[in-house]
Enzyme design. Structure first.
Site, PDB file in Angstrom:
ATOM      1  N   ASP A  75      -6.422   3.415 -25.083  1.00  0.00           N
ATOM      2  CA  ASP A  75      -6.899   3.228 -23.703  1.00  0.00           C
ATOM      3  C   ASP A  75      -6.914   4.536 -22.910  1.00  0.00           C
ATOM      4  O   ASP A  75      -6.123   5.443 -23.126  1.00  0.00           O
ATOM      5  CB  ASP A  75      -5.976   2.243 -22.961  1.00  0.00           C
ATOM      6  CG  ASP A  75      -6.192   0.822 -23.433  1.00  0.00           C
ATOM      7  OD1 ASP A  75      -7.219   0.578 -24.078  1.00  0.00           O
ATOM      8  OD2 ASP A  75      -5.328  -0.022 -23.163  1.00  0.00           O
ATOM      9  N   ARG A  91      -1.332  -7.286 -21.853  1.00  0.00           N
ATOM     10  CA  ARG A  91      -1.971  -6.747 -23.054  1.00  0.00           C
ATOM     11  C   ARG A  91      -1.069  -5.763 -23.799  1.00  0.00           C
ATOM     12  O   ARG A  91      -1.348  -5.422 -24.949  1.00  0.00           O
ATOM     13  CB  ARG A  91      -3.298  -6.080 -22.686  1.00  0.00           C
ATOM     14  CG  ARG A  91      -3.159  -4.929 -21.722  1.00  0.00           C
ATOM     15  CD  ARG A  91      -4.505  -4.556 -21.093  1.00  0.00           C
ATOM     16  NE  ARG A  91      -5.553  -4.382 -22.065  1.00  0.00           N
ATOM     17  CZ  ARG A  91      -5.721  -3.280 -22.786  1.00  0.00           C
ATOM     18  NH1 ARG A  91      -4.877  -2.273 -22.620  1.00  0.00           N
ATOM     19  NH2 ARG A  91      -6.691  -3.194 -23.650  1.00  0.00           N
ATOM     20  N   GLU A 100       0.298  -8.328   8.558  1.00  0.00           N
ATOM     21  CA  GLU A 100       0.528  -6.922   8.854  1.00  0.00           C
ATOM     22  C   GLU A 100       1.468  -6.276   7.844  1.00  0.00           C
ATOM     23  O   GLU A 100       1.449  -5.068   7.644  1.00  0.00           O
ATOM     24  CB  GLU A 100       1.126  -6.777  10.269  1.00  0.00           C
ATOM     25  CG  GLU A 100       1.393  -5.352  10.699  1.00  0.00           C
ATOM     26  CD  GLU A 100       0.130  -4.499  10.789  1.00  0.00           C
ATOM     27  OE1 GLU A 100       0.250  -3.267  10.740  1.00  0.00           O
ATOM     28  OE2 GLU A 100      -0.969  -5.087  10.902  1.00  0.00           O
ATOM     29  N   PRO A 131       0.797  -1.233   0.000  1.00  0.00           N
ATOM     30  CA  PRO A 131       0.000   0.000   0.000  1.00  0.00           C
ATOM     31  C   PRO A 131       0.825   1.277   0.000  1.00  0.00           C
ATOM     32  O   PRO A 131       0.338   2.323  -0.434  1.00  0.00           O
ATOM     33  CB  PRO A 131      -0.823  -0.110   1.295  1.00  0.00           C
ATOM     34  CG  PRO A 131      -0.879  -1.567   1.595  1.00  0.00           C
ATOM     35  CD  PRO A 131       0.435  -2.114   1.122  1.00  0.00           C
TER      36      PRO A 131
END
Length: 221
Positions: free
Chosen positions: A164, A150, A113, A86
């Site tokens: 895109d 891709r 954790e 994160p």
């Protein structure tokens, strides 16, 4: 390209890469995907891969030994090692284009954790797919594999991807677990001092420093 995914839950990947564009890319030999359970590299009699954090706190922290040994057994001079976390750099399409040019990617999925901070020394990149917390790194790994595959030449027409489109405001502090010294890298002295007030102050400062360095936009908010 070869992609190795290091995980404690290999069953989560049993179907995801057997469909659609990724399946066709594998059948064409444009990409090879291997799922590796790094628990198998643990030297603990019970294949333990986590331990309690130095300085106290909730949860368990992934230990160095199994992950170091696993990565060192598979990496080559062409390998790029990616920690999915994160507090990594926010994943963007430009990053996907860059990674699609590599020959070998190793994706490290965390759980519990988090990682012993010293595991970061192995990694070339630390990537987050957004400002939220998931149970582990498996779903982010799927996101990276899908977005990168891709873009590999021959998987889809180049024109297709060229079209895109593209709570606490602080990142987490560094975590450490046993052993106290690993390959010359030491746990900060304050975390083994037993002074929980100073530990709390240290962690808050480290959290602020990391946020200021990596995501100053969070501080502005």
């Amino acid at each position: 390209m070869r992609i190795d995914i290091l995980t404690l839950f290999p069953e989560m990947f049993s179907k995801i890469f057997e469909e659609s564009i990724i399946k066709r890319a594998r059948q064409k030999g444009l990409i090879e995907i291997r799922i590796i359970n790094f628990r198998e590299y643990s030297k603990d009699p019970h294949q333990k891969v986590d331990d309690t954090p130095y300085g106290g706190g909730h949860g368990m922290v992934l230990t160095c030994q199994p992950i170091f040994d696993c990565i060192e057994s598979i990496r080559t001079e062409e390998s790029k090692i990616i920690m999915l976390t994160p507090d990594g750099t926010l994943y963007k399409q430009q990053t996907a284009y860059s990674l699609a040019k590599e020959k070998h990617l190793i994706l490290l999925c965390g759980h519990y954790e988090g990682f012993d901070e010293r595991i970061r020394s192995l990694c070339d990149y630390e990537i987050s797919i957004g400002d939220y917390v998931l149970t582990g790194g498996e779903i982010p790994a799927m996101v990276l594999v899908d977005s990168i595959t891709r873009l590999i030449p021959g998987v889809i027409e180049k024109e297709s991807h060229l079209q895109d489109s593209f709570n606490n405001q602080l990142l987490d502090y560094p975590d450490y677990t046993k052993p106290r010294v690993f390959r010359g890298m030491e746990v900060p002295e304050i975390l083994v001092s037993g002074d929980h007030k100073k530990i709390d102050e240290f962690r808050k400062q480290m959290s602020y420093n990391r946020t200021k360095e990596r995501r100053p936009d969070l501080l502005e908010k």
